[in-house]
Design an enzyme around this catalytic site. Structure first.
Site, PDB file in Angstrom:
ATOM      1  N   LYS A  13      41.981  38.557  26.593  1.00 31.83           N
ATOM      2  CA  LYS A  13      43.187  38.719  27.416  1.00 31.83           C
ATOM      3  C   LYS A  13      44.061  37.450  27.384  1.00 31.83           C
ATOM      4  CE  LYS A  13      40.990  39.505  31.322  1.00 31.83           C
ATOM      5  NZ  LYS A  13      39.568  39.377  30.956  1.00 31.83           N
ATOM      6  N   ARG A  88      41.544  42.930  39.849  1.00 32.84           N
ATOM      7  CA  ARG A  88      40.135  43.051  39.469  1.00 32.84           C
ATOM      8  C   ARG A  88      39.356  43.940  40.422  1.00 32.84           C
ATOM      9  NH1 ARG A  88      39.877  37.722  36.489  1.00 32.84           N
ATOM     10  NH2 ARG A  88      37.801  37.436  35.651  1.00 32.84           N
ATOM     11  N   ARG A 127      32.884  29.312  23.382  1.00 28.83           N
ATOM     12  CA  ARG A 127      34.298  28.918  23.350  1.00 28.83           C
ATOM     13  C   ARG A 127      34.556  27.571  24.025  1.00 28.83           C
ATOM     14  NH1 ARG A 127      37.047  33.591  27.272  1.00 28.83           N
ATOM     15  NH2 ARG A 127      36.220  32.764  29.232  1.00 28.83           N
ATOM     16  N   ARG A 161      34.635  25.606  29.893  1.00 27.96           N
ATOM     17  CA  ARG A 161      34.662  26.041  31.280  1.00 27.96           C
ATOM     18  C   ARG A 161      33.251  26.011  31.857  1.00 27.96           C
ATOM     19  NH1 ARG A 161      38.136  31.523  31.567  1.00 27.96           N
ATOM     20  NH2 ARG A 161      36.557  31.878  33.169  1.00 27.96           N
ATOM     21  N   ARG A 172      29.500  37.701  35.645  1.00 31.84           N
ATOM     22  CA  ARG A 172      30.918  38.069  35.496  1.00 31.84           C
ATOM     23  C   ARG A 172      31.049  39.457  34.865  1.00 31.84           C
ATOM     24  NH1 ARG A 172      32.693  32.965  32.305  1.00 31.84           N
ATOM     25  NH2 ARG A 172      34.704  33.994  32.105  1.00 31.84           N
TER      26      ARG A 172
HETATM   27  P1  AMP Z   1      38.957  34.288  34.437  1.00 30.82           P
HETATM   28  O1  AMP Z   1      39.559  33.016  33.954  1.00 30.82           O
HETATM   29  O2  AMP Z   1      39.951  35.404  34.540  1.00 30.82           O
HETATM   30  O3  AMP Z   1      37.715  34.667  33.686  1.00 30.82           O
HETATM   31  O4  AMP Z   1      38.490  34.017  35.941  1.00 30.82           O
HETATM   32  C1  AMP Z   1      37.523  33.015  36.251  1.00 30.82           C
HETATM   33  C2  AMP Z   1      36.964  33.241  37.636  1.00 30.82           C
HETATM   34  O5  AMP Z   1      38.017  33.134  38.606  1.00 30.82           O
HETATM   35  C3  AMP Z   1      36.360  34.612  37.889  1.00 30.82           C
HETATM   36  O6  AMP Z   1      35.013  34.692  37.449  1.00 30.82           O
HETATM   37  C4  AMP Z   1      36.490  34.735  39.399  1.00 30.82           C
HETATM   38  O7  AMP Z   1      35.525  33.941  40.063  1.00 30.82           O
HETATM   39  C5  AMP Z   1      37.848  34.076  39.641  1.00 30.82           C
HETATM   40  N1  AMP Z   1      38.954  35.072  39.546  1.00 30.82           N
HETATM   41  C6  AMP Z   1      39.961  35.094  38.630  1.00 30.82           C
HETATM   42  N2  AMP Z   1      40.797  36.121  38.848  1.00 30.82           N
HETATM   43  C7  AMP Z   1      40.311  36.786  39.927  1.00 30.82           C
HETATM   44  C8  AMP Z   1      40.701  37.956  40.622  1.00 30.82           C
HETATM   45  N3  AMP Z   1      41.787  38.670  40.244  1.00 30.82           N
HETATM   46  N4  AMP Z   1      39.946  38.345  41.680  1.00 30.82           N
HETATM   47  C9  AMP Z   1      38.872  37.646  42.080  1.00 30.82           C
HETATM   48  N5  AMP Z   1      38.432  36.537  41.449  1.00 30.82           N
HETATM   49  C10 AMP Z   1      39.130  36.102  40.375  1.00 30.82           C
END
Ligand code: AMP
Length: 215
Positions: A13, A88, A127, A161, A172
């Protein structure tokens, strides 16, 4: 234009959103990036989110929906939005409808990146990115030409990360399966879901997405 990129962690994404930004001047609204910035800056939101993110669980719907609303308010009304990692949950999907309607925006496409879950753990745990310009790399699939410097900007520091480890990735993925995948039918009923094979070569995925955006 307002687009949601939907798919599990590691589906691509972020990469595809960046390409849309470069080509169309749209804005990427990544709640993950915004939360990481808040954690780094030590803001109240960051302090609340840090431990939840490290566990791979979801941050509260109220927090993420508030930051999305604020981000949209900081954009010009004509700038296109790519929602990356939001919504989400079903509550977030409902909040987004309201947030968009209040700003006279509406959703054009929900692009689902369809991927094989088994491949995701390898994709995510390998990554890393340039600490200076953010260019993404991978231990197996895309190493920098010179292992000590970034191909794009020459930066010499790379970062990973903290939540890209196997245990957190499994959480996740489970969060995606149980809380995020169920929002798809909401958009399917509206006839705006377009499915793309996220296992294809990245450039092919970009071409498919370009076709959808142009349609
Ligand atoms: P991402 O970078 O999108 O993989 O997000 C990393 C982490 O941020 C996720 O595992 C969640 O802990 C938090 N997070 C990001 N976006 C959301 C969302 N829309 N709702 C809830 N938690 C989020």
């Amino acid at each position: 234009m307002n687009i949601i990129l939907l798919g599990p962690p590691g589906a691509g994404k972020g990469t595809q959103a960046q390409r849309l930004v470069e080509r169309h001047g749209m804005r990427q609204l990544s709640t993950g990036d915004m939360l990481r910035a808040a954690v780094k800056a030590g803001t109240p939101v960051g302090l609340q989110a840090k431990a939840v993110m490290e566990r791979g669980e979801l941050v509260s719907d109220e927090i993420v929906s508030a930051i999305i609303g604020d981000e949209l308010d900081s954009m010009g009304p004509d700038a296109g939005a790519i929602f990356d990692g939001y919504p989400r949950t079903e509550a977030q999907a409902a909040a987004l409808d309201k947030i968009l309607a209040e700003r006279a925006r509406s959703l054009d496409h929900v692009i689902e990146l369809d991927v094989d879950e088994d491949a995701l753990v390898e994709r995510i745990t390998g990554r890393f990115s340039c600490a200076t310009c953010g260019k993404g790399y991978h231990d197996t699939f895309e190493r920098p030409r010179d292992p000590d410097s970034c191909d794009k900007c020459g930066g010499t520091e790379f970062k990973r990360r903290p939540d890209d480890n196997e245990e957190t990735v499994r959480t996740r993925l489970a969060e995606y399966r149980t809380k995020t995948a169920p929002i798809l039918p909401i958009y399917e009923k509206r006839g705006i879901v377009r499915r793309v094979n996220g296992m294809a070569d990245m450039d092919d995925v970009t071409r498919l997405i370009e076709g959808i955006v142009a349609s």
